[in-house]
Design a protein around this motif. Structure first.
Motif, PDB file in Angstrom:
ATOM      1  N   ASN A  10       0.804  -1.130  -0.061  1.00  0.00           N
ATOM      2  CA  ASN A  10      -0.201  -0.084   0.139  1.00  0.00           C
ATOM      3  C   ASN A  10       0.953   1.281  -0.131  1.00  0.00           C
ATOM      4  O   ASN A  10       0.409   2.229  -0.462  1.00  0.00           O
ATOM      5  N   LEU A  11       1.915   1.258   0.716  1.00  0.00           N
ATOM      6  CA  LEU A  11       2.864   2.326   0.718  1.00  0.00           C
ATOM      7  C   LEU A  11       3.304   2.678  -0.610  1.00  0.00           C
ATOM      8  O   LEU A  11       3.316   3.819  -1.129  1.00  0.00           O
ATOM      9  N   HIS A  12       3.811   1.629  -1.133  1.00  0.00           N
ATOM     10  CA  HIS A  12       4.274   1.745  -2.744  1.00  0.00           C
ATOM     11  C   HIS A  12       3.165   2.347  -3.699  1.00  0.00           C
ATOM     12  O   HIS A  12       3.523   3.336  -4.332  1.00  0.00           O
ATOM     13  N   LYS A  13       2.030   1.719  -3.615  1.00  0.00           N
ATOM     14  CA  LYS A  13       0.912   2.085  -4.210  1.00  0.00           C
ATOM     15  C   LYS A  13       0.625   3.410  -4.013  1.00  0.00           C
ATOM     16  O   LYS A  13       0.344   4.172  -5.139  1.00  0.00           O
ATOM     17  N   ALA A  14       0.498   3.872  -2.686  1.00  0.00           N
ATOM     18  CA  ALA A  14       0.387   5.231  -2.452  1.00  0.00           C
ATOM     19  C   ALA A  14       1.339   6.141  -3.148  1.00  0.00           C
ATOM     20  O   ALA A  14       1.123   7.212  -3.477  1.00  0.00           O
ATOM     21  N   ALA A  15       2.592   5.951  -3.186  1.00  0.00           N
ATOM     22  CA  ALA A  15       3.622   6.910  -3.560  1.00  0.00           C
ATOM     23  C   ALA A  15       3.496   6.940  -4.989  1.00  0.00           C
ATOM     24  O   ALA A  15       3.616   8.123  -5.547  1.00  0.00           O
ATOM     25  N   ARG A  16       2.912   5.881  -5.867  1.00  0.00           N
ATOM     26  CA  ARG A  16       2.693   6.145  -7.363  1.00  0.00           C
ATOM     27  C   ARG A  16       1.500   6.938  -7.491  1.00  0.00           C
ATOM     28  O   ARG A  16       1.442   7.771  -8.413  1.00  0.00           O
ATOM     29  N   MET A  17       0.439   6.667  -6.585  1.00  0.00           N
ATOM     30  CA  MET A  17      -0.437   7.833  -6.444  1.00  0.00           C
ATOM     31  C   MET A  17      -0.117   9.098  -6.503  1.00  0.00           C
ATOM     32  O   MET A  17      -0.695  10.091  -7.087  1.00  0.00           O
ATOM     33  N   VAL A  18       0.737   9.379  -5.553  1.00  0.00           N
ATOM     34  CA  VAL A  18       1.047  10.860  -5.115  1.00  0.00           C
ATOM     35  C   VAL A  18       1.698  11.350  -6.473  1.00  0.00           C
ATOM     36  O   VAL A  18       1.488  12.463  -7.086  1.00  0.00           O
ATOM     37  N   GLN A  19       2.674  10.466  -6.916  1.00  0.00           N
ATOM     38  CA  GLN A  19       3.364  10.943  -8.096  1.00  0.00           C
ATOM     39  C   GLN A  19       2.796  11.194  -9.189  1.00  0.00           C
ATOM     40  O   GLN A  19       2.834  12.309 -10.051  1.00  0.00           O
ATOM     41  N   GLU A  20       1.751  10.353  -9.612  1.00  0.00           N
ATOM     42  CA  GLU A  20       0.851  10.455 -10.866  1.00  0.00           C
ATOM     43  C   GLU A  20      -0.385  11.346 -10.695  1.00  0.00           C
ATOM     44  O   GLU A  20      -0.943  12.183 -11.514  1.00  0.00           O
TER      45      GLU A  20
END
Length: 387
Positions: A90-100
């Motif tokens: 989830n942390l990784h998925k959230a980081a990608r959401m922040v990025q995109e």
DNA sequence: AACGCGTGGGT
DNA sequence: TACCCAAGCGT
């Protein structure tokens, strides 16, 4: 709550926290990103366990851009051994959401934080109050216990409190000028003084305002809930070595061996366990109160695997210098009794898997891969004469 | 709402 | 030793 003086409580606890706050790395080098990572790691996990993981993680992924740029496998590898791996995914998925979706900028309000996967009621409050100065509560298990003891000396009443009520109580007490310090102070008190099984009321800076403490019943609040005894499970793992390489199954591997019928009985559905991690070949899980019968099942499992999957001949199996070691490992409500079997192949052994899809790979550096403690412990058993 | 999800340290 | 439980969350 007019029987006590909120202002005095707040002042005394904040003063205590100033003098007694532990020098944790995420406090020494505060940042919004670092606070986020620490709050996720700290979920259901002790400070002592988190510290080295936080240091390594922050070095490896120093900001959200770096985290979003990494693969999920890299993130899980860094997380290996810490447990609750969904947090890392989830942390990784959230980081990608922040990025995109957020232009690479971390959210600046509790409400926005809560839209990210893995950030719930507690974590969003903690991040927003500690790193953004937003006057919101962060009510975790520590805070729930501390609040229960401050306001109740009756275990029945305290036991009937709903999380939402405690969150509301916590919200009333947040010090608007320094919400982060206040929330941290409440949690710190719970973690170091107002502990669940060993409350040290004599060291408490706010004992004079604590109903349970003054009544001498702190340990009864909140009442502990009885838990079922752990189920004992027998299980075998396979450590197939070729030189310095070990055979590992990729994360999405689903075992489909033609197992004997009895093996299906008592099998646990482990589909949600250790998601995203590489695994050793492992037998199904068998419920049982003793492991005396597992050697026979181990034998069937091992032979099936070596013959059907690796296509080893009987001669090769006979020459593989089979060794066994046993250990235990607990996963939530399961107590695993594991027998791990080492199979040594010759250095030039090559895998004839032309007639079926590859089900595993020989890897030289398992420590760079995401693996669970079950794997780590199995491998370690053959490193130091535990056989 | 209850349950599944990891692991290690304290008592 | 065999529990208990620790800065929860998603389903």
């Amino acid at each position: 709550m007019d029987h006590f003086n909120a202002k005095s409580l707040q002042e005394n606890l904040l003063e205590w926290f100033e003098a007694n706050a532990r020098p944790l790395p995420w406090r020494n080098r505060p940042s919004l990103y670092g606070t986020w990572v620490s709050e996720i790691m700290l979920q259901q996990t002790t400070v002592a366990a988190v510290i080295p993981y936080w240091e390594k993680f922050m070095h490896q992924f120093p900001n959200v851009h770096a985290l979003a740029g990494a693969s999920e496998a890299e993130v899980l590898a860094s997380w290996s051994g810490l447990g609750y791996y969904r947090r890392a995914r989830n942390l990784h998925k959230a980081a990608r959401m922040v990025q995109e979706d957020m232009g690479g900028k971390l959210p600046t309000s509790r409400r926005q934080w809560q839209t990210l996967p893995g950030v719930g009621a507690y974590a969003s409050g903690a991040i927003a109050s500690i790193a953004l100065g937003e006057a919101v509560p962060a009510v975790d298990a520590n805070a729930r216990r501390v609040l229960s003891r401050w306001f109740f000396d009756d275990p029945i009443m305290a036991g009937n409190l709903r999380p939402a009520q405690l969150e509301k109580m916590g919200g009333q007490l947040v010090v608007p000028q320094q919400p982060g310090k206040w929330n941290e102070a409440v949690m710190e008190l719970g973690a170091t003084v107002c502990r669940a099984a060993a409350a040290s009321c004599e060291k408490c800076p706010v004992l004079d305002q604590c109903k349970a403490g003054l009544a001498g019943v702190a340990l009864q609040i909140p009442p502990s809930k009885k838990s079922e005894p752990a189920m004992v499970i027998a299980l075998a793992t396979l450590v197939v070595r070729r030189g310095d390489q070990v055979l590992l199954l990729p994360p999405d591997h689903k075992e489909a061996l033609p197992l004997a019928g009895s093996w299906a009985l008592g099998r646990k559905d482990t589909s949600g366990l250790h998601q995203g991690l590489w695994n050793l070949p492992a037998s199904p899980w068998y419920a049982g109160n003793n492991s005396t019968g597992s050697a026979l099942e181990d034998g069937e499992f091992i032979l099936t695997w070596l013959e059907k999957r690796l296509h080893l001949s009987k001669t090769e199996i006979a020459c593989s210098r089979l060794r066994m070691a046993s250990f235990t490992h607990s996963i939530t409500k399961y107590h695993l009794e594991i027998r791990t079997w080492e199979v040594l192949l010759s250095n030039d052994w090559s895998w004839d898997n032309s007639d079926q899809p590859m089900c595993g790979q020989f890897m030289s550096l398992p420590h760079l891969l995401p693996v669970s403690k079950l794997v780590t412990k199995s491998l370690e058993m053959f490193n130091q004469g535990n056989v």
